[in-house]
Write an enzyme that holds these catalytic residues in place. Sequence first.
Site, PDB file in Angstrom:
ATOM      1  N   ASP A 293       7.404  -7.956  11.724  1.00 43.85           N
ATOM      2  CA  ASP A 293       7.222  -9.313  12.208  1.00 43.85           C
ATOM      3  C   ASP A 293       6.519  -9.321  13.567  1.00 43.85           C
ATOM      4  OD1 ASP A 293       7.364 -12.029  12.565  1.00 43.85           O
ATOM      5  OD2 ASP A 293       9.492 -12.076  13.034  1.00 43.85           O
TER       6      ASP A 293
ATOM      7  N   ASP B  21       5.746 -15.160  16.010  1.00 48.51           N
ATOM      8  CA  ASP B  21       6.922 -15.985  16.267  1.00 48.51           C
ATOM      9  C   ASP B  21       6.501 -17.423  16.525  1.00 48.51           C
ATOM     10  OD1 ASP B  21       8.653 -13.899  15.942  1.00 48.51           O
ATOM     11  OD2 ASP B  21       8.959 -13.514  18.072  1.00 48.51           O
TER      12      ASP B  21
ATOM     13  N   SER C 182       0.837  -1.196   0.000  1.00 49.55           N
ATOM     14  CA  SER C 182       0.000   0.000   0.000  1.00 49.55           C
ATOM     15  C   SER C 182       0.868   1.240   0.000  1.00 49.55           C
ATOM     16  CB  SER C 182      -0.905   0.011   1.243  1.00 49.55           C
ATOM     17  OG  SER C 182      -1.616  -1.201   1.380  1.00 49.55           O
TER      18      SER C 182
END
Length: 805
Positions: free
Chosen positions: A349, A352, A277
């Site tokens: 991130d 995990d 985006s």
Amino acid sequence: MKVFSFVLVFLITVVLGYVVSIPMGPAPPVAPLLDPNHGFWQNMYSEDQLAEETIQLEGLSAPVKVAYDENLIPHIFAQNEEDLYRVQGYVTAQHRLWQMEFQTMAAAGRISEIVGPVALELDRMTRRKGLAYGAELGYEFVKENHPEMLVLLEAYADGVNQYIASLDDARLPVEYKILNYHPENWSSYKSLLLLKYMSDMLVGDRDLQYSNLRKILGEEKLDLLFPEFPEENDPVIEAERVWDFEPIQVNSPEEGTYPDDKLVIDPLPQPEEGVGSNNWAVAGSKTKNGNPILANDPHLSLNLPSLWYSMQLSTPEHRVKGATLPGALGVISGFNENIAWGVTNATKDARDWYKITFQDDSRKTYRYGNEWREASHRIEEIKVKGQEPYYDTVVYTHYGPVVYDRTFGSERQDMNFALKWTAHMGSNEQLTFIKMNKAKNHDDYNDALNHFTAPAQNFVFASVSGDIAMRIQGKFPVKWDKQGKFFMDGADPQMEWQAFIPNEHNPSTLNPERGFVSSANQHPVDPSYPYYVFDNSYEHYRNRRLNNRLREMNSITVDQMKELQFDDYYLHAAEALPVMLELLGNETGGDEKAEKYLSELKSWDFYADPNQKGPTLFYTWWNKTYNQIWNDWMEWDEPVVYPNNYETVRLLKNNPSSEFFDHVNTELKETASNHVRKGFAEMVESMKEWEQEEGDYTWANYKRTSIQHLVPQFRPFSVENVYTGGGRGILNATSERHGASWRMVVELGTPIKAFGIYPGGQSGNPGSKFYSNFISKWANGDYLNFDLRSEDQEEDLLFQTTFTN
């Protein structure tokens, strides 16, 4: 003609869905489908033909007026928020009920209920990722911490349910008729589940692939091909930003503990590389009229019904307009009388993975340090159309659900991998948008964002008072160097998330000296930011093109911002093609077609316009070359992540004799030139075949952008071969199936001027003239006037409905 076309499309759809394509459960009874009073014939009407002057809606405290403009965009005028969201629920369901329910059933892992066993493994994966679990925790969080928000959620749900109760078989959306089922009641939980669905769409992780690569290549080679920061880092928050806070410190283990095995399991689906985006805001000092201008174009899968539904929501205290998500309250990307805001994915991130060591086959306890912790077992009943229910047992640890185990994804007894994800933590993202809809200034904007956990987003901001800002918001754990990049040992407490970055430490900027803020899914910061930052999917081209243009531009107008959203400059090609041409030399073998293609490439101006041939030739040549370079890796049994285009181009340019170009299973010592030449030869043969079978290889015809119905088998309800340019890594990021799902440009003057468009239409009914009527405008880079509407405005009025108790 319209009746004939809809009948033909409907019949083709049924045939494709139940005979030609993937089975979707028992076919529906034919007689009800063909019933002229209740079957599909009743779905050929457009909404203006079915308009009602008044609708009774229980629970309203005062009448609510809804004015539909010529594009079927509703403008709701209510006296208070509870009435506002009750009517928003009703109106949204009127036009998008099937889509709302289908998406939340997908998020809950319930598609098998609709289409049968073909969706069972998809549903199992969804349940194991814990989307419904996360929404349940979110519901409890809202109930305990924000009861006032629950009142609004329940009002919205009530509006949806009153519409469902009003439906007879004739008015039932056509997808229910084809798939032979009926809608169930909406709930507050489902609205929260929809936001978890969006989080799942936008998040990715490569822990599995990086773990395998680390074992195959070693740390040194891995870091060489996958540097933490690119050489040309142009981050979301300007590099000049000074971080004036004391960061939280966490304990780093002396030596990381990772699972020893190479992991041969299928990784979770990931967002498509090269699409994301854009958003930006420019200060009044850089614009022609002296007003800030804000732009946003989120890039997502191009679907029908469209992901977005445009609306204006009004009370005596505020008016807000923009793109809503059917099923969620408020406006997600839009503007009011004081501010504008937009979102892009922050690609940071936030998931995990931990290897779990169970005490025995019962999996009731698992090792954690020197103790055994109790696990919980969640029995997932998956109803399957035409069959008995399927029961799946998902084990939950304190990290999160065990997604992969001996019953799913791995046959090994000791393969148990748990997912830790911020989406599993109680939060109230819905409150962020309710507050943002009413925000008046930068302080209000920050207050709204403090409630946002996942998915991590880059929130751009501009105000009529002249401020521009950007904040990267999510709930981010404080990580030691490389934590979460690889699978971790869940038995080692050192692998835990120890703390979270405070909201005030999240990367942000207000009125930077350069006069603009922007994001295009690139690195959020430069290396001076004091917290560890990692993601595999950062953008390397759109962001540089965008920032370079914004640096160059002055006296900016709204029209120039529209043009920038539709910019087709192919920066990847501009940087890669000269290198490839040099490595190719004159190796065309005298082939006439090869000479022709080479001449077209050399004369190309690097714009991926729909009528250009250069983009097709480069795209094909690059992909052939890329696959040649990393062919050895693609043949490994273990899933791995491949070097991105940016690092591959750098390798071609700076180290053409690198060991990475030499394939181990051949006698020849390959260099970059070998792969480029072989890639060119394969491109020539591929294009010859294309010309023979398809003829025209201009970019739009080759790319063939399509906007598909949410059920892919319903192809006649899709729009294919849309004539438009752009592509992956380009500001106009329109690829085959992804692109700008919503474009908005807002000038924060007096009055505010706004423009918007998305690739679809307001209606979810394929038989309506409002189903796909925006697509041609969107494909051409045109916009609708999106100015705020007043309650007494008469122009461009399609029809008006008043809701009364």
